[in-house]
Motif scaffolding. Structure first.
Motif, PDB file in Angstrom:
ATOM      1  N   TYR A   1     -83.964  10.734  19.015  1.00  0.00           N
ATOM      2  CA  TYR A   1     -82.920  10.043  18.261  1.00  0.00           C
ATOM      3  C   TYR A   1     -82.540  10.795  16.986  1.00  0.00           C
ATOM      4  O   TYR A   1     -81.477  10.566  16.424  1.00  0.00           O
ATOM      5  N   ALA A   2     -83.398  11.682  16.533  1.00  0.00           N
ATOM      6  CA  ALA A   2     -83.092  12.470  15.338  1.00  0.00           C
ATOM      7  C   ALA A   2     -82.219  13.676  15.669  1.00  0.00           C
ATOM      8  O   ALA A   2     -81.756  14.372  14.764  1.00  0.00           O
ATOM      9  N   ARG A   3     -82.003  13.929  16.965  1.00  0.00           N
ATOM     10  CA  ARG A   3     -81.197  15.082  17.387  1.00  0.00           C
ATOM     11  C   ARG A   3     -79.962  14.561  18.121  1.00  0.00           C
ATOM     12  O   ARG A   3     -79.777  14.748  19.301  1.00  0.00           O
ATOM     13  N   GLU A   4     -79.130  13.915  17.359  1.00  0.00           N
ATOM     14  CA  GLU A   4     -77.953  13.220  17.882  1.00  0.00           C
ATOM     15  C   GLU A   4     -76.683  14.010  17.585  1.00  0.00           C
ATOM     16  O   GLU A   4     -76.523  14.563  16.497  1.00  0.00           O
ATOM     17  N   THR A   5     -75.799  14.078  18.578  1.00  0.00           N
ATOM     18  CA  THR A   5     -74.467  14.641  18.384  1.00  0.00           C
ATOM     19  C   THR A   5     -73.449  13.579  18.756  1.00  0.00           C
ATOM     20  O   THR A   5     -73.504  13.030  19.863  1.00  0.00           O
ATOM     21  N   VAL A   6     -72.533  13.257  17.834  1.00  0.00           N
ATOM     22  CA  VAL A   6     -71.482  12.268  18.105  1.00  0.00           C
ATOM     23  C   VAL A   6     -70.291  12.984  18.731  1.00  0.00           C
ATOM     24  O   VAL A   6     -69.765  13.946  18.171  1.00  0.00           O
ATOM     25  N   PHE A   7     -69.856  12.504  19.908  1.00  0.00           N
ATOM     26  CA  PHE A   7     -68.727  13.124  20.594  1.00  0.00           C
ATOM     27  C   PHE A   7     -67.450  12.295  20.496  1.00  0.00           C
ATOM     28  O   PHE A   7     -66.360  12.839  20.615  1.00  0.00           O
ATOM     29  N   SER A   8     -67.594  10.990  20.290  1.00  0.00           N
ATOM     30  CA  SER A   8     -66.391  10.158  20.182  1.00  0.00           C
ATOM     31  C   SER A   8     -66.730   8.814  19.563  1.00  0.00           C
ATOM     32  O   SER A   8     -67.810   8.262  19.800  1.00  0.00           O
ATOM     33  N   ASN A   9     -65.796   8.299  18.773  1.00  0.00           N
ATOM     34  CA  ASN A   9     -65.926   6.946  18.248  1.00  0.00           C
ATOM     35  C   ASN A   9     -65.265   5.927  19.163  1.00  0.00           C
ATOM     36  O   ASN A   9     -65.235   4.737  18.846  1.00  0.00           O
ATOM     37  N   ASP A  10     -64.726   6.389  20.294  1.00  0.00           N
ATOM     38  CA  ASP A  10     -64.006   5.515  21.229  1.00  0.00           C
ATOM     39  C   ASP A  10     -64.508   5.762  22.653  1.00  0.00           C
ATOM     40  O   ASP A  10     -63.855   6.462  23.442  1.00  0.00           O
ATOM     41  N   PRO A  11     -65.672   5.196  23.000  1.00  0.00           N
ATOM     42  CA  PRO A  11     -66.244   5.424  24.333  1.00  0.00           C
ATOM     43  C   PRO A  11     -65.315   5.015  25.474  1.00  0.00           C
ATOM     44  O   PRO A  11     -65.331   5.638  26.539  1.00  0.00           O
ATOM     45  N   ALA A  12     -64.497   3.990  25.268  1.00  0.00           N
ATOM     46  CA  ALA A  12     -63.598   3.549  26.332  1.00  0.00           C
ATOM     47  C   ALA A  12     -62.592   4.637  26.690  1.00  0.00           C
ATOM     48  O   ALA A  12     -62.246   4.822  27.861  1.00  0.00           O
ATOM     49  N   SER A  13     -62.118   5.360  25.696  1.00  0.00           N
ATOM     50  CA  SER A  13     -61.168   6.440  25.980  1.00  0.00           C
ATOM     51  C   SER A  13     -61.852   7.587  26.708  1.00  0.00           C
ATOM     52  O   SER A  13     -61.238   8.250  27.561  1.00  0.00           O
ATOM     53  N   VAL A  14     -63.109   7.825  26.392  1.00  0.00           N
ATOM     54  CA  VAL A  14     -63.879   8.846  27.108  1.00  0.00           C
ATOM     55  C   VAL A  14     -64.020   8.457  28.578  1.00  0.00           C
ATOM     56  O   VAL A  14     -63.815   9.278  29.483  1.00  0.00           O
ATOM     57  N   ALA A  15     -64.340   7.182  28.812  1.00  0.00           N
ATOM     58  CA  ALA A  15     -64.474   6.690  30.180  1.00  0.00           C
ATOM     59  C   ALA A  15     -63.163   6.831  30.947  1.00  0.00           C
ATOM     60  O   ALA A  15     -63.143   7.264  32.106  1.00  0.00           O
ATOM     61  N   ALA A  16     -62.069   6.471  30.300  1.00  0.00           N
ATOM     62  CA  ALA A  16     -60.755   6.582  30.943  1.00  0.00           C
ATOM     63  C   ALA A  16     -60.434   8.033  31.288  1.00  0.00           C
ATOM     64  O   ALA A  16     -59.832   8.321  32.328  1.00  0.00           O
ATOM     65  N   GLY A  17     -60.856   8.942  30.421  1.00  0.00           N
ATOM     66  CA  GLY A  17     -60.649  10.361  30.686  1.00  0.00           C
ATOM     67  C   GLY A  17     -61.414  10.828  31.907  1.00  0.00           C
ATOM     68  O   GLY A  17     -60.895  11.607  32.725  1.00  0.00           O
ATOM     69  N   PHE A  18     -62.647  10.358  32.048  1.00  0.00           N
ATOM     70  CA  PHE A  18     -63.432  10.711  33.233  1.00  0.00           C
ATOM     71  C   PHE A  18     -62.746  10.206  34.503  1.00  0.00           C
ATOM     72  O   PHE A  18     -62.708  10.895  35.524  1.00  0.00           O
ATOM     73  N   GLN A  19     -62.200   8.997  34.426  1.00  0.00           N
ATOM     74  CA  GLN A  19     -61.523   8.452  35.604  1.00  0.00           C
ATOM     75  C   GLN A  19     -60.288   9.286  35.948  1.00  0.00           C
ATOM     76  O   GLN A  19     -60.050   9.575  37.122  1.00  0.00           O
ATOM     77  N   ARG A  20     -59.530   9.673  34.948  1.00  0.00           N
ATOM     78  CA  ARG A  20     -58.346  10.506  35.202  1.00  0.00           C
ATOM     79  C   ARG A  20     -58.726  11.838  35.847  1.00  0.00           C
ATOM     80  O   ARG A  20     -57.964  12.396  36.644  1.00  0.00           O
ATOM     81  N   ASP A  21     -59.908  12.322  35.506  1.00  0.00           N
ATOM     82  CA  ASP A  21     -60.361  13.611  36.047  1.00  0.00           C
ATOM     83  C   ASP A  21     -60.991  13.494  37.426  1.00  0.00           C
ATOM     84  O   ASP A  21     -61.462  14.488  37.977  1.00  0.00           O
TER      85      ASP A  21
END
Length: 244
Positions: A22-42
Motif C-alpha cells: 500500500y505504500a507503493r501506490e500509483t494513481v492512474f485516474s480519479n474517475d474509475p468509471a471512465s477507465v472501465a468505459a474505455g476498456f469496454q470500447r477497446d
C-alpha cells in the motif's frame, strides 16, 4: 482465453500497487468509471475490480465507485476485497456484479465458504494470493503456512465460478508472470484458473494461453502502456493446451 482488465480502487480512485504494498501506490485516474468505459470500447467483455480499502478493513468501502462503474459498462464484472460474510455477498450480487471474489474468509472459514459456494453456485470466485507458494491474506498483509496448491484442493469439487491465482512477487512489477506456477495450479484442478500478476507483453498473454490457463487479469501493463488491450485480446486467441 478470457482477459479481465483490472481496476484497483483506493479512496475512490483507480490505482495500482507494486507487490501488494500500500505504500507503493500509483494513481492512474480519479474517475474509475471512465477507465472501465474505455476498456469496454477497446473490446473488453470482462472486468476485475478490487476494493483495496475493503481488503484492509474487512468490508467493501468503495461501493460508490463500483456503482458508477456498473452503470457505465455492460460487461461481466467481479469484485474482490473485504467480502467476508453472506450479507455482503448477497448485497454485492444484488448491486449487479456478476460474481464476487473471496480469499481471506475462505482460508479462515473453509466450511462456511463451502456452504456459500453451494448457496451461490457459479457466483463465487476463490482468490488465492501466494507469496513464495504460500497463501497470503488480509490484503496481502499476512502470509499463512498453507500452500496454495494444497489449499485449492479443499474446494476442487465445489461449483466455484473460478480460481484467481495471484503471484504477489510478480504483481505490478511488469517483469512477466510466473507461468510455471500458473500452469501447476491449472493442472491441479478442473476449475477455471485465472492467472494474475506480472502480465506485461502480448507474449506473456500467449504463454499463459499456451499453458492452459482459462483467463488472465491484466493491470499495470495496460496503464503503463507496455501492452494494449487490442494486442492482449489478439494474443489470448493462442490455442490453449488442455490441462493435465
Amino acid at each position: 482465453m478470457q482477459l479481465w482488465p483490472a481496476i484497483d480502487l483506493l479512496g475512490g480512485r483507480c490505482v495500482r500497487l507494486q507487490q501488494g504494498d500500500y505504500a507503493r501506490e500509483t494513481v492512474f485516474s480519479n474517475d474509475p468509471a471512465s477507465v472501465a468505459a474505455g476498456f469496454q470500447r477497446d473490446g473488453a467483455r470482462h472486468l476485475h475490480l478490487v476494493d483495496l480499502d475493503g481488503a484492509r478493513a474487512g468490508k467493501p468501502l468503495n461501493l460508490d465507485a463500483v456503482r458508477a462503474i456498473l452503470a457505465a459498462v455492460d460487461m461481466e464484472c467481479e469484485l474482490g476485497g473485504g467480502i467476508r460474510d453472506e450479507a455482503t455477498i448477497e448485497s454485492l450480487l444484488e448491486l449487479g456484479l456478476s460474481r464476487v471474489v473471496l480469499g481471506t474468509s475462505a482460508l479462515k472459514q473453509p466450511e462456511w465458504f463451502r456452504d456459500m459456494i453451494a448457496k451461490y453456485p457459479g457466483k463465487l470466485v476463490l482468490g488465492i494470493d501466494a507469496r513464495d507458494g504460500f497463501v497470503a491474506t488480509h490484503g496481502w498483509l499476512e502470509t499463512s503456512t498453507v500452500q496454495a496448491v494444497e489449499f485449492v484442493q479443499l474446494f476442487a469439487d465445489d461449483p466455484l465460478a473460478a480460481i484467481i491465482y495471484t503471484d504477489i512477487a510478480t504483481d505490478g512489477m511488469l517483469q512477466g508472470p510466473n507461468v510455471e506456477a500458473m500452469r501447476e495450479m491449472q493442472a491441479s484442478v478442473r476449475l477455471p484458473v485465472v492467472a494474475s500478476g506480472g502480465v506485461t507483453t502480448a507474449q506473456d498473454v500467449a504463454d499463459l494461453a499456451a499453458a492452459g490457463l482459462h483467463s488472465a487479469i491484466i493491470g499495470r501493463a495496460l496503464y503503463a502502456g507496455t501492452l494494449t488491450l487490442k494486442e492482449a485480446l489478439a494474443a489470448a486467441k493462442t490455442p490453449i493446451a488442455s490441462p493435465t
